[in-house]
Scaffold this active site. Structure first.
Site, PDB file in Angstrom:
ATOM      1  N   CYS A 152       0.454   3.353   3.865  1.00  0.00           N
ATOM      2  CA  CYS A 152       0.880   3.079   5.024  1.00  0.00           C
ATOM      3  C   CYS A 152       1.725   1.888   4.538  1.00  0.00           C
ATOM      4  O   CYS A 152       2.543   1.218   6.279  1.00  0.00           O
ATOM      5  CB  CYS A 152      -0.599   2.612   5.519  1.00  0.00           C
ATOM      6  N   CYS A 183      -4.823   1.099   6.870  1.00  0.00           N
ATOM      7  CA  CYS A 183      -5.389   2.196   6.709  1.00  0.00           C
ATOM      8  C   CYS A 183      -6.630   2.379   5.867  1.00  0.00           C
ATOM      9  O   CYS A 183      -6.831   3.313   6.008  1.00  0.00           O
ATOM     10  CB  CYS A 183      -3.832   3.139   5.888  1.00  0.00           C
ATOM     11  N   CYS A 215      -7.615  -1.308   2.440  1.00  0.00           N
ATOM     12  CA  CYS A 215      -6.395  -1.752   3.407  1.00  0.00           C
ATOM     13  C   CYS A 215      -7.063  -2.413   4.351  1.00  0.00           C
ATOM     14  O   CYS A 215      -7.342  -1.554   4.903  1.00  0.00           O
ATOM     15  CB  CYS A 215      -5.269  -0.538   2.723  1.00  0.00           C
ATOM     16  N   CYS A 268       0.658  -0.779  -0.521  1.00  0.00           N
ATOM     17  CA  CYS A 268      -0.384  -0.008   0.204  1.00  0.00           C
ATOM     18  C   CYS A 268       1.239   1.115  -0.148  1.00  0.00           C
ATOM     19  O   CYS A 268       1.601   1.187   1.185  1.00  0.00           O
ATOM     20  CB  CYS A 268      -0.593  -0.293   1.715  1.00  0.00           C
ATOM     21  N   CYS A 316      -9.528  -6.176  -8.937  1.00  0.00           N
ATOM     22  CA  CYS A 316      -9.043  -5.660  -9.842  1.00  0.00           C
ATOM     23  C   CYS A 316      -8.640  -4.409  -9.195  1.00  0.00           C
ATOM     24  O   CYS A 316      -9.697  -3.679  -8.274  1.00  0.00           O
ATOM     25  CB  CYS A 316     -10.243  -5.587 -10.382  1.00  0.00           C
TER      26      CYS A 316
HETATM   27 ZN    ZN Z   1      -2.602   1.148   3.516  1.00  0.00          ZN
END
Ligand code: ZN
Length: 135
Positions: free
Chosen positions: A51, A100, A97, A48, A120
């Site tokens: 984060c 975060c 995610c 990510c 996706c």
């Molecule tokens: Zn994240």
């Protein structure tokens, strides 16, 4: 392994993220098709961008005809959160995610074996770390 959450205000995210990353992660936006289509021929892990949570591995990439990076499984079941999304008048499953709570993309049921899932994902919010392996 439980994911340790991080919380930031939208103002704090604005300082860290580019306007496009902010639009996707915080406002659940979608990048322009094809803007991040990639082919990776090295092993590695996608994190990510906000984060650093590991989200997907290169071995799970699907050669998809859609213009977004697609994977058949997440890095681990704890890496992401799935949430029902009815925003465009059809039922979709949003991928978030787990650290975060940033919006990543959607998951569909038309993927290849072994999972038959297709995650996706907006490539704009992924950071590739070449050479890293799944722990
Ligand atoms: Zn994240």
């Amino acid at each position: 392994m439980a994911i340790k959450k991080i919380f930031k205000s939208n103002e704090e995210w604005k300082k860290i993220l580019t306007p496009e990353q902010y639009h996707i992660l915080i406002e659940a936006g979608t990048e322009t098709a094809g803007s991040c289509a990639f082919s990776i021929n090295r092993e590695g892990v996608f994190h990510c961008i906000a984060c650093d949570n590991p989200l997907f591995i290169s071995k799970a990439i699907i050669e998809s005809e859609t213009k977004w990076p697609s994977f058949f499984e997440p890095y681990s079941p704890e890496s992401i959160i799935l949430k029902e999304d009815h925003t465009i008048g059809m039922k979709r499953t949003e991928v978030i995610c787990a650290r975060c709570d940033g919006h990543l993309g959607h998951v569909f049921d038309d993927g290849p074996p072994p999972t038959y899932k297709r995650y996706c994902i907006n490539g704009t919010v992924l950071k590739f770390v070449a050479g890293e392996k799944r722990k």
